[in-house]
Design an enzyme around this catalytic site. Structure first.
Site, PDB file in Angstrom:
ATOM      1  N   HIS A  14      89.684  90.758  17.884  1.00 41.14           N
ATOM      2  CA  HIS A  14      89.752  89.608  16.978  1.00 41.14           C
ATOM      3  C   HIS A  14      91.078  89.534  16.230  1.00 41.14           C
ATOM      4  O   HIS A  14      91.323  88.562  15.511  1.00 41.14           O
ATOM      5  CB  HIS A  14      88.604  89.680  15.968  1.00 41.14           C
ATOM      6  CG  HIS A  14      88.147  88.346  15.477  1.00 41.14           C
ATOM      7  ND1 HIS A  14      88.650  87.152  15.949  1.00 41.14           N
ATOM      8  CD2 HIS A  14      87.222  88.000  14.541  1.00 41.14           C
ATOM      9  CE1 HIS A  14      88.057  86.142  15.326  1.00 41.14           C
ATOM     10  NE2 HIS A  14      87.195  86.636  14.458  1.00 41.14           N
ATOM     11  N   ASP A  17      90.638  84.626  18.821  1.00 42.80           N
ATOM     12  CA  ASP A  17      89.587  84.045  17.987  1.00 42.80           C
ATOM     13  C   ASP A  17      88.410  83.605  18.861  1.00 42.80           C
ATOM     14  O   ASP A  17      88.492  83.592  20.087  1.00 42.80           O
ATOM     15  CB  ASP A  17      90.135  82.850  17.196  1.00 42.80           C
ATOM     16  CG  ASP A  17      91.174  83.280  16.166  1.00 42.80           C
ATOM     17  OD1 ASP A  17      91.043  84.403  15.631  1.00 42.80           O
ATOM     18  OD2 ASP A  17      92.109  82.504  15.905  1.00 42.80           O
TER      19      ASP A  17
END
Length: 297
Positions: free
Chosen positions: A269, A273
């Site tokens: 992450h 995304d």
């Protein structure tokens, strides 16, 4: 090389043993960082997992057995902890209707083996879909170095292989995007067989840019795989099951039996995304779902 440094070196030899090649590769990398001291600090920061705080003591009861971890299991354990501490993991799940692919494979698998001399398993079919999706989403085929994203030119797919001793190894299909289905099938079968026989070469365990773990082999529906550093994503493919499903037809919706599976995509992450990570695994599912049942072998 101090014992502290030696403990950080991942071995590529049989049962995880450190080979001469591993030592020389480590020395070359250490020298490029400027000094032995700097190398020790950098290695400690990037490869050695932080010591857990306030770890509860394990109580022993009568009849409990103590089994010491082997070297390979220790390396796997250290890498998994390091990966979770390095990358904030997010996992997206997609359900794929692979009825056309499933039926096509059943129809041609005997002819495929007669023609090419290898079994047509689902793994090379999954790898083909992943390769196409990586072309569509190049950020997923990358690594992170400090504040930089290294977009990989080559697509080198790792395939997780369970060993007879219950350990795990990930041989690499180099330039997987240059292989057709026959080539991928031959490579997958060859690497898996030699992995279980401890006959892989060191360079066949290096340079992966993305990994596929077929947890469906063990009857698992889905999983949440841990990223193999320094990659930034990994895909788990679940078992294919017959399920009742709503089918849209010109005459209206109907209930039918379809072959379905779950895809689980874990990604870093820091740079990926949910929009990119989710679209990527959806692309893999689309390539599998849209398989042409008239494909020639």
């Amino acid at each position: 090389i101090s014992m502290e440094e030696l403990e950080t070196i991942s071995g590529t030899g049989k049962e995880g043993r450190v080979t001469k090649r591993d030592i020389l590769a480590y020395l070359n990398n250490r020298g490029s960082q400027g000094s032995t001291t700097a190398s020790k600090v950098n290695t400690s920061q990037s490869n050695s997992p932080a010591k857990p705080m306030n770890k509860p003591a394990v109580s022993m009861m009568d009849g409990d057995e103590v089994v010491e971890m082997g070297r390979m299991r220790k390396l796997i354990a250290d890498h998994m902890v390091m990966s979770m501490q390095t990358s904030p993991h997010v996992t997206s799940f997609v359900e794929a209707d692979v009825t056309n692919l499933f039926q096509w494979r059943n129809r041609v698998k005997n002819k495929f083996q007669e023609t090419y001399g290898v079994k047509l398993t689902f793994t090379p079919l999954f790898v083909m879909a992943v390769v196409k999706a990586l072309r569509d989403h190049p950020t997923v085929n990358s690594s992170v170095e400090g504040d930089n994203i290294i977009l990989k030119k080559d697509i080198n797919i790792g395939i997780a292989v369970a060993l007879p001793n219950d350990n795990l190894i990930v041989p690499i299909i180099k330039n997987a995007d240059h292989l057709n289905l026959a080539g991928l099938s031959a490579k997958v079968n060859d690497l898996a067989q030699r992995a279980r026989a401890n006959k892989l070469k060191p360079d066949e365990l290096e340079g992966g840019t993305y990994t596929v773990s077929n947890v469906g082999t063990f009857g698992n529906v889905m999983g949440t795989p841990v990223i193999l550093q320094p990659q930034v994503a990994i895909l788990a493919t679940g078992t294919i099951r017959k399920l009742p499903s709503v089918i849209e037809t010109p005459e209206g919706d109907m209930i039918g039996i379809r072959q379905k599976m779950y895809l689980s995509h874990s990604y870093d992450h820091r740079i990926i995304d949910g929009s990119v990570g989710g679209r990527f695994v959806r692309s893999v599912a689309d390539y599998l779902e849209n398989w042409d049942p008239n494909t020639e072998i």
